[in-house]
Design an enzyme around this catalytic site. Structure first.
Site, PDB file in Angstrom:
ATOM      1  N   TYR A   1       0.849  -1.196   0.000  1.00 47.27           N
ATOM      2  CA  TYR A   1       0.000   0.000   0.000  1.00 47.27           C
ATOM      3  C   TYR A   1       0.875   1.234   0.000  1.00 47.27           C
ATOM      4  O   TYR A   1       1.818   1.320   0.792  1.00 47.27           O
ATOM      5  CB  TYR A   1      -0.914   0.018   1.234  1.00 47.27           C
ATOM      6  CG  TYR A   1      -2.364  -0.070   0.825  1.00 47.27           C
ATOM      7  CD1 TYR A   1      -2.938   0.971   0.089  1.00 47.27           C
ATOM      8  CD2 TYR A   1      -3.141  -1.178   1.132  1.00 47.27           C
ATOM      9  CE1 TYR A   1      -4.252   0.879  -0.329  1.00 47.27           C
ATOM     10  CE2 TYR A   1      -4.454  -1.270   0.711  1.00 47.27           C
ATOM     11  CZ  TYR A   1      -5.004  -0.226  -0.024  1.00 47.27           C
ATOM     12  OH  TYR A   1      -6.302  -0.319  -0.452  1.00 47.27           O
TER      13      TYR A   1
ATOM     14  N   GLU B   1      -0.510   4.770  -0.636  1.00 46.65           N
ATOM     15  CA  GLU B   1      -1.317   5.972  -0.906  1.00 46.65           C
ATOM     16  C   GLU B   1      -0.468   7.220  -0.736  1.00 46.65           C
ATOM     17  O   GLU B   1       0.320   7.317   0.206  1.00 46.65           O
ATOM     18  CB  GLU B   1      -2.529   6.016   0.029  1.00 46.65           C
ATOM     19  CG  GLU B   1      -3.642   5.096  -0.433  1.00 46.65           C
ATOM     20  CD  GLU B   1      -4.842   5.127   0.497  1.00 46.65           C
ATOM     21  OE1 GLU B   1      -4.688   5.523   1.670  1.00 46.65           O
ATOM     22  OE2 GLU B   1      -5.940   4.729   0.051  1.00 46.65           O
TER      23      GLU B   1
ATOM     24  N   ASP C   1      -4.761  14.213 -25.620  1.00 46.24           N
ATOM     25  CA  ASP C   1      -4.845  12.812 -25.208  1.00 46.24           C
ATOM     26  C   ASP C   1      -4.168  11.991 -26.308  1.00 46.24           C
ATOM     27  O   ASP C   1      -4.748  11.759 -27.364  1.00 46.24           O
ATOM     28  CB  ASP C   1      -6.317  12.435 -25.058  1.00 46.24           C
ATOM     29  CG  ASP C   1      -6.508  10.956 -24.752  1.00 46.24           C
ATOM     30  OD1 ASP C   1      -5.516  10.200 -24.765  1.00 46.24           O
ATOM     31  OD2 ASP C   1      -7.672  10.566 -24.510  1.00 46.24           O
TER      32      ASP C   1
ATOM     33  N   THR D   1      -2.368   6.493 -22.525  1.00 44.52           N
ATOM     34  CA  THR D   1      -2.347   5.143 -21.995  1.00 44.52           C
ATOM     35  C   THR D   1      -0.912   4.659 -22.160  1.00 44.52           C
ATOM     36  O   THR D   1      -0.151   5.203 -22.958  1.00 44.52           O
ATOM     37  CB  THR D   1      -3.275   4.200 -22.789  1.00 44.52           C
ATOM     38  OG1 THR D   1      -2.881   4.269 -24.166  1.00 44.52           O
ATOM     39  CG2 THR D   1      -4.723   4.593 -22.657  1.00 44.52           C
TER      40      THR D   1
ATOM     41  N   LYS E   1      -0.886   0.967 -25.428  1.00 46.60           N
ATOM     42  CA  LYS E   1      -1.215   0.906 -26.862  1.00 46.60           C
ATOM     43  C   LYS E   1       0.095   0.942 -27.658  1.00 46.60           C
ATOM     44  O   LYS E   1       0.886   0.029 -27.502  1.00 46.60           O
ATOM     45  CB  LYS E   1      -2.201   2.021 -27.206  1.00 46.60           C
ATOM     46  CG  LYS E   1      -3.536   1.804 -26.479  1.00 46.60           C
ATOM     47  CD  LYS E   1      -4.572   2.859 -26.766  1.00 46.60           C
ATOM     48  CE  LYS E   1      -5.829   2.586 -25.944  1.00 46.60           C
ATOM     49  NZ  LYS E   1      -6.806   3.685 -26.073  1.00 46.60           N
TER      50      LYS E   1
ATOM     51  N   ARG F   1      -1.000  -2.185 -18.982  1.00 46.08           N
ATOM     52  CA  ARG F   1      -2.268  -1.464 -19.081  1.00 46.08           C
ATOM     53  C   ARG F   1      -2.312  -0.376 -18.008  1.00 46.08           C
ATOM     54  O   ARG F   1      -2.159  -0.642 -16.823  1.00 46.08           O
ATOM     55  CB  ARG F   1      -3.400  -2.467 -18.860  1.00 46.08           C
ATOM     56  CG  ARG F   1      -4.791  -1.997 -19.176  1.00 46.08           C
ATOM     57  CD  ARG F   1      -5.693  -3.210 -19.405  1.00 46.08           C
ATOM     58  NE  ARG F   1      -5.332  -3.848 -20.653  1.00 46.08           N
ATOM     59  CZ  ARG F   1      -5.717  -3.427 -21.865  1.00 46.08           C
ATOM     60  NH1 ARG F   1      -6.517  -2.386 -21.984  1.00 46.08           N
ATOM     61  NH2 ARG F   1      -5.325  -4.050 -22.946  1.00 46.08           N
TER      62      ARG F   1
HETATM   63  C1  LIG Z   1      -7.850   4.024 -25.305  1.00 43.75           C
HETATM   64  C2  LIG Z   1      -8.093   5.458 -25.117  1.00 43.75           C
HETATM   65  C3  LIG Z   1      -8.404   5.983 -23.851  1.00 43.75           C
HETATM   66  C4  LIG Z   1      -8.763   5.138 -22.641  1.00 43.75           C
HETATM   67  O1  LIG Z   1      -7.916   4.229 -22.201  1.00 43.75           O
HETATM   68  P1  LIG Z   1      -8.405   3.038 -21.215  1.00 43.75           P
HETATM   69  O2  LIG Z   1      -7.120   2.604 -20.610  1.00 43.75           O
HETATM   70  O3  LIG Z   1      -9.081   2.048 -22.077  1.00 43.75           O
HETATM   71  O4  LIG Z   1      -9.319   3.646 -20.204  1.00 43.75           O
HETATM   72  C5  LIG Z   1      -8.517   7.353 -23.724  1.00 43.75           C
HETATM   73  N1  LIG Z   1      -8.345   8.159 -24.784  1.00 43.75           N
HETATM   74  C6  LIG Z   1      -8.074   7.688 -26.015  1.00 43.75           C
HETATM   75  C7  LIG Z   1      -7.902   8.653 -27.144  1.00 43.75           C
HETATM   76  C8  LIG Z   1      -7.941   6.321 -26.229  1.00 43.75           C
HETATM   77  O5  LIG Z   1      -7.726   5.865 -27.453  1.00 43.75           O
END
Ligand SMILES: *Cc1c(COP(=O)(O)O)cnc(C)c1O
Length: 415
Positions: A51, A53, A196, A222, A225, A231
């Site tokens: 833990y 936090e 993003d 993320t 990807k 993840r």
């Molecule tokens: C995949 C994605 C997310 C979210 O990611 P998760 O880990 O699935 O919550 C946010 N923004 C964009 C543009 C994405 O392609």
């Protein structure tokens, strides 16, 4: 024999099935990738016991001296990778990273201007079913029929809406995102620019896509990807005041104890992204996506926007008899995993759609290059040109299996 095999044969057997699936299908979902054994090992570790936090040297629990070092390494590597000053590596996912950003900079009912989900945006960019569309007022820009963002139109919409934040970045957009122009629009209307880069982060890290910094005030991504880590998500900024608000928004705002095992895996992944080989990988990801676009358009398929600048392409079937759903099924039967996707000028429901999205990142991680991608594009065309012929799909499935068995990804899986 593994602990899992001994203690829980039921789950272990399913892991074996999933390994088989990942090994012998062609994984072409644009948001997926294959994390290294090292990343997977870090994720499945004793750090899950701890833990922690709070943040390094400001924890609410004792015994954090080691995880502090690990979290600081993850932060330092991300700073180097994306050329920024403040990073929060605790978000459990991309969606939670985005939720925290809104919580840090918006009040309820403030206005978000994001990219329409059906035009390639993400749920968290203001879609009504997401908390981003429930807690705030959301407005959207989209793409033209040519598949591209028209920045003059975005500017017009921004001037009418006067949002507190403009979100740029997408889940299904094959073209470069012009962060600099987005920033000029944000400045004109007094909004924050929030980039993003969930999909393109691996390319950004390699210098294969325009950098969101210094244009964006806040950047999220993320880590699983194109970045190919575990993840999860991260949030970045160059503004100290914003970074404090972001940290409080993550903890105690929306999360509790951070997943230190995943943070360690993020650090390991960033370490891989910082190596010279990463640039070679990212270049090949783009080359491979271009090959898909070229071969499929030569074969008469409508490649949205006429091609790609990144790791994915969109095929439109508006001029064909079949739907995105039909194409998805046919390819699934042929051992090629993609997803159906809406396209510009869409006239079917989101459950059916008139397109598919195809990504190159995962298969590039398996070592597939020009020759293999040319072959794969031909097989995609063959499956789609024979959309109802299940015997052709079965034949392709065998060919796919033969190809994939030459590119085994986890020869000593750690699950
Ligand atoms: C995949 C994605 C997310 C979210 O990611 P998760 O880990 O699935 O919550 C946010 N923004 C964009 C543009 C994405 O392609």
């Amino acid at each position: 024999m593994s602990f899992l095999a001994k203690n829980d044969p039921e789950i272990y057997a399913l892991f074996e099935q999933e390994l088989e699936r990942q090994s012998y299908n062609l994984e072409m979902i644009a948001s997926e990738n294959f994390a290294s054994n090292a990343v997977i090992e870090a994720m499945g570790s004793i750090l899950t016991n701890k833990y922690a936090e709070g943040y390094p040297s400001k924890r609410y629990y004792g015994g954090c001296e080691v995880v502090d070092k690990i979290e600081n390494i993850a932060i330092d590597r991300a700073k180097k990778l994306f050329n920024c000053q403040y990073v929060n590596v605790q978000p459990n996912s991309g969606s939670q990273a985005n939720q925290a950003v809104y919580q840090a900079i918006l009040k309820p009912y403030d206005k978000i201007l994001g990219m329409d989900l059906s035009h390639g945006g993400h749920l968290t960019h203001g879609a009504k079913v997401s908390s981003s569309g429930k807690n705030y007022q959301s407005f959207f820009y989209g793409v033209e029929l040519n598949g591209r963002i028209n920045y003059d139109k975005v500017r017009e919409i921004a001037k009418i809406v006067r949002p507190q934040v403009i979100v740029c970045g997408a889940s299904a957009y094959p073209r470069e995102i012009d962060f600099k122009t987005f920033r000029s629009i944000a400045d004109e209307v007094g909004a924050y620019l929030f980039a993003d880069i969930a999909h393109i982060a691996g390319l950004v890290a390699a210098g294969e896509h325009q950098d969101p910094f210094p244009h964006a005030h806040i950047v999220t991504t993320t880590t699983h990807k194109t970045l190919r880590g575990p993840r999860g998500g991260i949030i970045m900024t160059n503004d100290e005041e914003l970074s404090k608000k972001i940290n409080s928004a993550i903890f105690p705002g929306i999360q509790g104890g951070p997943l230190e095992h995943v943070i360690a895996a993020k650090a390991v992944g960033f370490g891989e992204n910082l190596k010279p080989e990463w640039k070679v990988y990212a270049k090949q990801v783009k080359t491979n996506a271009k090959i898909l676009a070229d071969v499929l358009s030569k074969d008469g398929f409508d490649v949205v926007s006429g091609g790609t600048d990144n790791h994915l392409i969109l095929l439109s079937f508006l001029n064909k008899e079949f739907s995105g759903k039909d194409a998805d099924h046919a390819l699934e039967n042929a051992g090629i995993t993609v997803n159906k996707n809406t396209v510009p000028g869409e006239n079917r429901s989101p459950f059916v759609t008139s397109g598919i999205r195809i990504g190159s990142a995962a298969l590039t991680s398996r070592g597939m290059r020009d020759k293999e991608f040319t072959f794969i594009a031909q097989k995609i065309a063959e499956a789609l040109n024979n959309i109802n012929d299940t015997s052709i799909h079965a034949k392709i499935r065998e060919e796919v299996k033969e190809l994939s068995s030459k590119f085994i990804i986890y020869d000593r899986p750690t699950y």
